[in-house]
Design an enzyme around this catalytic site. Sequence first.
Site, PDB file in Angstrom:
ATOM      1  N   ASN A 170       0.857  -1.190   0.000  1.00  0.00           N
ATOM      2  CA  ASN A 170       0.000   0.000   0.000  1.00  0.00           C
ATOM      3  C   ASN A 170       0.891   1.236   0.000  1.00  0.00           C
ATOM      4  O   ASN A 170       1.850   1.307   0.758  1.00  0.00           O
ATOM      5  CB  ASN A 170      -0.868   0.024   1.262  1.00  0.00           C
ATOM      6  CG  ASN A 170      -1.616  -1.278   1.426  1.00  0.00           C
ATOM      7  OD1 ASN A 170      -2.361  -1.676   0.554  1.00  0.00           O
ATOM      8  ND2 ASN A 170      -1.381  -1.945   2.540  1.00  0.00           N
ATOM      9  N   GLY A 171       0.560   2.188  -0.849  1.00  0.00           N
ATOM     10  CA  GLY A 171       1.310   3.436  -0.868  1.00  0.00           C
ATOM     11  C   GLY A 171       0.415   4.578  -0.424  1.00  0.00           C
ATOM     12  O   GLY A 171      -0.755   4.365  -0.080  1.00  0.00           O
ATOM     13  N   THR A 172       0.965   5.785  -0.450  1.00  0.00           N
ATOM     14  CA  THR A 172       0.185   6.948  -0.038  1.00  0.00           C
ATOM     15  C   THR A 172      -1.005   7.150  -0.968  1.00  0.00           C
ATOM     16  O   THR A 172      -2.065   7.579  -0.557  1.00  0.00           O
ATOM     17  CB  THR A 172       1.079   8.205  -0.093  1.00  0.00           C
ATOM     18  OG1 THR A 172       2.351   7.854   0.418  1.00  0.00           O
ATOM     19  CG2 THR A 172       0.495   9.353   0.677  1.00  0.00           C
ATOM     20  N   ASP A 281      12.965  10.568  -5.447  1.00  0.00           N
ATOM     21  CA  ASP A 281      12.541   9.910  -4.205  1.00  0.00           C
ATOM     22  C   ASP A 281      13.270   8.579  -4.027  1.00  0.00           C
ATOM     23  O   ASP A 281      12.678   7.573  -3.646  1.00  0.00           O
ATOM     24  CB  ASP A 281      11.017   9.696  -4.226  1.00  0.00           C
ATOM     25  CG  ASP A 281      10.449   9.467  -2.826  1.00  0.00           C
ATOM     26  OD1 ASP A 281      11.167   9.742  -1.832  1.00  0.00           O
ATOM     27  OD2 ASP A 281       9.305   9.002  -2.721  1.00  0.00           O
TER      28      ASP A 281
HETATM   29  N1  LIG Z   1       6.170  -3.700  -9.317  1.00  0.00           N
HETATM   30  C1  LIG Z   1       6.118  -4.124  -8.060  1.00  0.00           C
HETATM   31  N2  LIG Z   1       6.431  -5.395  -7.746  1.00  0.00           N
HETATM   32  C2  LIG Z   1       6.387  -5.825  -6.467  1.00  0.00           C
HETATM   33  N3  LIG Z   1       6.047  -5.060  -5.422  1.00  0.00           N
HETATM   34  C3  LIG Z   1       5.730  -3.780  -5.668  1.00  0.00           C
HETATM   35  C4  LIG Z   1       5.750  -3.241  -6.984  1.00  0.00           C
HETATM   36  N4  LIG Z   1       5.400  -1.928  -6.919  1.00  0.00           N
HETATM   37  C5  LIG Z   1       5.175  -1.682  -5.624  1.00  0.00           C
HETATM   38  N5  LIG Z   1       5.365  -2.784  -4.865  1.00  0.00           N
HETATM   39  C6  LIG Z   1       5.196  -2.910  -3.423  1.00  0.00           C
HETATM   40  O1  LIG Z   1       4.125  -2.103  -3.026  1.00  0.00           O
HETATM   41  C7  LIG Z   1       4.571  -1.122  -2.097  1.00  0.00           C
HETATM   42  C8  LIG Z   1       3.825   0.170  -2.358  1.00  0.00           C
HETATM   43  O2  LIG Z   1       4.264   0.659  -3.589  1.00  0.00           O
HETATM   44  P1  LIG Z   1       3.968   2.125  -4.089  1.00  0.00           P
HETATM   45  O3  LIG Z   1       4.994   2.447  -5.115  1.00  0.00           O
HETATM   46  O4  LIG Z   1       2.556   2.338  -4.439  1.00  0.00           O
HETATM   47  O5  LIG Z   1       4.026   2.857  -2.761  1.00  0.00           O
HETATM   48  P2  LIG Z   1       4.800   4.089  -2.445  1.00  0.00           P
HETATM   49  O6  LIG Z   1       4.397   5.105  -3.453  1.00  0.00           O
HETATM   50  O7  LIG Z   1       6.242   3.673  -2.319  1.00  0.00           O
HETATM   51  O8  LIG Z   1       4.293   4.541  -1.101  1.00  0.00           O
HETATM   52  P3  LIG Z   1       4.571   5.960  -0.634  1.00  0.00           P
HETATM   53  O9  LIG Z   1       4.040   6.855  -1.693  1.00  0.00           O
HETATM   54  O10 LIG Z   1       3.808   5.970   0.621  1.00  0.00           O
HETATM   55  O11 LIG Z   1       6.066   6.052  -0.483  1.00  0.00           O
HETATM   56  C9  LIG Z   1       6.068  -1.023  -2.321  1.00  0.00           C
HETATM   57  O12 LIG Z   1       6.751  -0.635  -1.173  1.00  0.00           O
HETATM   58  C10 LIG Z   1       6.433  -2.427  -2.718  1.00  0.00           C
HETATM   59  O13 LIG Z   1       6.654  -3.205  -1.566  1.00  0.00           O
END
Ligand SMILES: Nc1ncnc2c1ncn2[C@@H]1O[C@H](COP(=O)(O)OP(=O)(O)OP(=O)(O)O)[C@@H](O)[C@H]1O
Length: 463
Positions: A170-172, A281
């Site tokens: 889950n991300g922001t 980032d």
């Molecule tokens: N292509 C992918 N393959 C596997 N896992 C992924 C992938 N993309 C994201 N994730 C997993 O999902 C999590 C959330 O990803 P996302 O990029 O949406 O969040 P985020 O944007 O890093 O969060 P925030 O914005 O809070 O920093 C990641 O930390 C990772 O563990």
Amino acid sequence: MVSFKDSQTSLNSAIEFGELAIIGRHFKHGKGEDFEEITAPESMQSIVIEKDKQLTIGRSESNSLIIDHTAVSSVHCRVWAIQFDENSIPLVYIKDTSLNGTFVNKEKISKNQTYLLNHGDVITIKFGVSLKFLSVLGADELSYGRSLIQTDKIQTQFAKWVVKERVLGNGTFGNVFVCQQSATKKLCAVKIIKSTADSVSFESKVLSKLSHPNIIKVYESHIINSRLYIFEDLICGGDLFSYLADGDALTSIPEFESLIITFQISQALEYLHSQNIAHRDLKLDNILLEAPQPFTRIVLADFGIARTVSDSREKRRMFTTVGTPEYCAPEVGFEYSKTPHHLRAKLFKNPPVNPGYDTKCDIWSLGVISHIMLSGISPFYGDGDEFSIVRNAKLGRLQLHSKQWDGVSDNAKDFIQCLLYVDIEKRYDVGKCLQHPWIKKHEVELKKTYLKILSESCFSIQE
Ligand SMILES: Nc1ncnc2c1ncn2[C@@H]1O[C@H](COP(=O)(O)OP(=O)(O)OP(=O)(O)O)[C@@H](O)[C@H]1O
């Protein structure tokens, strides 16, 4: 014929994510093969899958499960679990590394391919054992994804894709789900972002045009009902933060392992910066590993705040304060005011006083990441509040002589210093990083290791 290492049978204190239960064995029968159900002795009935520990199955003595048969490779396959955070449902992966193949539900996994296990899947090592994967949550492992899909009204059927009920993280801005490419059945990831504001469109527009082994591959994206769906490669080894985490602290890794990760990030940055793209980032959480083991392919992900900067040298500047203070170059503009809301999205009003920043902001972040890998310490973290982090980064004082640096080469320390100069002119750009003696001295070995990593990676299979 089949044996477990002792350590696998007494795991009371570990966090268990599931188990592999022995259900039978395969054997050669004349020209064909046969299968019989077996009941292994009680101490050998199952192999526990625990957090942060990779299991291996194969012929050599070092494996967690040893199958002594000539048809079984020395390390035949690897199994590991990834959990995004402690509230999320673990994902258990199996990777084939054999000559004769590993089969899941009778389908062969291609060599070096990784497969996401579902509760009840049967893994077969030909002329060895069959094991059933039992998830710690049983059939309930899909319930979280299913409920998110329902409540958020997520579309699951696309012309080329099917979104699965498995959540990766889950991300922001939203959630990341597992999805499947309909034509090839390949498992991928889909990032589903609630907002479709400009700040997130980079990921869909620019990323799909990029192609580099160390940058997340984006296939396509769609906007449906104010949600952006970004279909991309599934990277199965978790992030660098989890890889370095040891309980509440981070640990260092050996110097050559740090170097090969630094080298891969530098390769990605060289490509990005040559196209005038700044990631903005870079941090441990945004660096994904193909498998949670040394010398694996690493992939830069989360380009949510990346930006293309102008071609013209004079205009190659950005003015918005974004990123994560712990990894953020001082010129990006976080301030050490005690007022937390200052720290986000602060616009520089007066460019002549504050000249903005350029792609060298990523170099600073790489310096922080390499510093952590080599010493286990985040260089400017101080007592952990944003005030002291930002102040420490602006001072830029490094302590490369503490006991955590014992055994680290002078070249590695000098590399860190060159990336963490507060003075932007003095700070290296990516071209100079790749020419630094830390890298140059090991160039032959680095390139050899890098090529091996790529040749064993799914990236090379897809291309
Ligand atoms: N292509 C992918 N393959 C596997 N896992 C992924 C992938 N993309 C994201 N994730 C997993 O999902 C999590 C959330 O990803 P996302 O990029 O949406 O969040 P985020 O944007 O890093 O969060 P925030 O914005 O809070 O920093 C990641 O930390 C990772 O563990």
